[in-house]
Every structure is written in structure tokens, then in C-alpha cells.
Design a protein around this motif. Sequence first.
Motif, mmCIF file in Angstrom:
data_model
loop_
_atom_site.group_PDB
_atom_site.id
_atom_site.type_symbol
_atom_site.label_atom_id
_atom_site.label_comp_id
_atom_site.label_asym_id
_atom_site.label_seq_id
_atom_site.Cartn_x
_atom_site.Cartn_y
_atom_site.Cartn_z
ATOM 1 N N ILE A 72 31.726 69.952 89.529
ATOM 2 C CA ILE A 72 32.008 69.443 87.888
ATOM 3 C C ILE A 72 32.529 70.236 87.385
ATOM 4 O O ILE A 72 32.694 71.573 87.424
ATOM 5 C CB ILE A 72 30.428 69.465 87.400
ATOM 6 N N GLY A 118 25.707 62.429 89.395
ATOM 7 C CA GLY A 118 26.468 63.079 88.367
ATOM 8 C C GLY A 118 27.268 62.295 87.715
ATOM 9 O O GLY A 118 27.784 62.343 86.585
ATOM 10 N N ARG A 119 28.067 61.387 88.459
ATOM 11 C CA ARG A 119 28.888 60.216 88.171
ATOM 12 C C ARG A 119 28.334 59.449 86.912
ATOM 13 O O ARG A 119 28.989 59.121 85.896
ATOM 14 C CB ARG A 119 29.784 59.517 89.033
ATOM 15 N N ILE A 136 28.083 61.325 83.664
ATOM 16 C CA ILE A 136 29.404 61.363 83.105
ATOM 17 C C ILE A 136 29.845 60.198 82.529
ATOM 18 O O ILE A 136 30.318 60.224 81.220
ATOM 19 C CB ILE A 136 30.552 61.824 84.186
ATOM 20 N N HIS A 166 35.302 66.046 84.496
ATOM 21 C CA HIS A 166 35.517 65.640 85.819
ATOM 22 C C HIS A 166 33.987 65.876 86.723
ATOM 23 O O HIS A 166 33.505 66.676 86.485
ATOM 24 C CB HIS A 166 36.637 66.170 86.341
ATOM 25 N N GLY A 167 33.965 64.837 87.504
ATOM 26 C CA GLY A 167 32.876 64.720 88.656
ATOM 27 C C GLY A 167 33.435 64.320 89.934
ATOM 28 O O GLY A 167 34.211 63.286 89.727
ATOM 29 N N SER A 168 33.275 64.886 91.126
ATOM 30 C CA SER A 168 33.667 64.352 92.319
ATOM 31 C C SER A 168 33.050 63.071 92.383
ATOM 32 O O SER A 168 32.259 62.574 92.076
ATOM 33 C CB SER A 168 33.241 65.255 93.502
ATOM 34 N N ALA A 218 33.848 66.126 97.023
ATOM 35 C CA ALA A 218 33.164 67.226 96.444
ATOM 36 C C ALA A 218 33.245 68.477 97.404
ATOM 37 O O ALA A 218 33.625 69.588 97.017
ATOM 38 C CB ALA A 218 31.542 67.087 96.464
ATOM 39 N N THR A 255 27.952 68.872 94.463
ATOM 40 C CA THR A 255 29.068 68.176 93.650
ATOM 41 C C THR A 255 29.888 69.021 92.824
ATOM 42 O O THR A 255 29.422 70.357 92.424
ATOM 43 C CB THR A 255 28.893 66.868 92.776
#
Length: 147
Positions: free
Chosen positions: A6, A84-85, A88, A115-117, A123, A4
Motif C-alpha cells: 500500500i 485492501g482494494r 481503497i 495505491h494498493g496491489s 504484491a 499487500t
Amino acid sequence: MEQTFIMIKPDGVQRGLVGEIIGRFEKKGFTLKGLKLITVDRPFAEKHYADLSAKPFFNGLVEYIISGPVVAMVWEGKSVVTTGRKIIGATNPADSAPGTIRGDYAIDIGRNVIHGSDAVESARKEIALWFPEGIAEWRSSLHSWVY
Ligand code: RTP
């Protein structure tokens, strides 16, 4: 292995949150595969956020992203996009749970630190956009469960 993109946004860099944010992804067990501090120009930021070009907040969002250096990163690991989301937190810090990065460190949606995909395909596109030079290939030799 899933990857991903970030990005620690300018407010996150200016507030000294880089180490804290990297630490959260490291301690979770994900692997850092790419990292750079970079200030992007308007056309680049507009390209990154092209999907949002019709939104009323688009210009303000682009101004924000180009206002200072950001930390662009590639993280790798099982389900790293979705997890990851979760690390976040929700887009609007007013809705982000405590314990998430935005829940702990942000108040305004227009200054939400990171920000994260949002999907594996985005991504892939974002990593290609931000790391045209490619990223280093390395793998931990410690244990098979260290991704
Ligand atoms: P990001 O792309 O930054 O990870 O954020 P996201 O997927 O959680 O949210 P998205 O809907 O893609 O919005 C991108 C970024 O635009 C800013 N935003 N401002 N003023 C507003 O109403 C508003 N809405 C969104 C935020 O910085 C958000 O992260």
C-alpha cells in the motif's frame, strides 16, 4: 499469511491523510509489517508503473508519484489484497463508493491519494521493489484472531 503493498501517494501525504489511512487498515484488523516515508526518483517510479508505460497518462502519473514523499507500507492479513482494494475504492474517485478512502477523500483520478496491489503476485513484486532491505518479522501475541 497474505501481504499487500500500500502506498499513500504525494497528495495523501501533503493533505495530512497518513494517520487516517493507517487507522483504517489498523481498525479493520490488518497488521502493519513495513512502513517508510520515501521520495522516489523517475526510474524507480517508471519501474513501479512499468505495466502502464503505454498509457497516455503514464508520464503525468510518474511526475505525480515523484512530486513529493510517499508512505510505502506492507500490510498483512487474510485476503488483504482484495479487501485492501475494497477499503481503497475504485480507481476513479468519481466511481468510488462513499466510505472508501478514495470515495471520501479524492475527486480526480490523477490525484487519487493511494495505491494498493491488485493481485497477490503483483504484491510480491511490489514489496520486493519497495522493500529490498526486507521487512521485520513480528506477530501479535494478543489473540490468534489478530492476524
Ligand atoms: P493504483 O495502481 O494506483 O492502485 O491504481 P489502480 O490499480 O486502481 O489503477 P491503474 O489502472 O493501475 O492506474 C494506476 C494509477 O494511474 C492513474 N491513472 N490516471 N488520467 C487517467 O486517466 C488515469 N488513469 C489512471 C491513477 O493514479 C491510478 O491510480
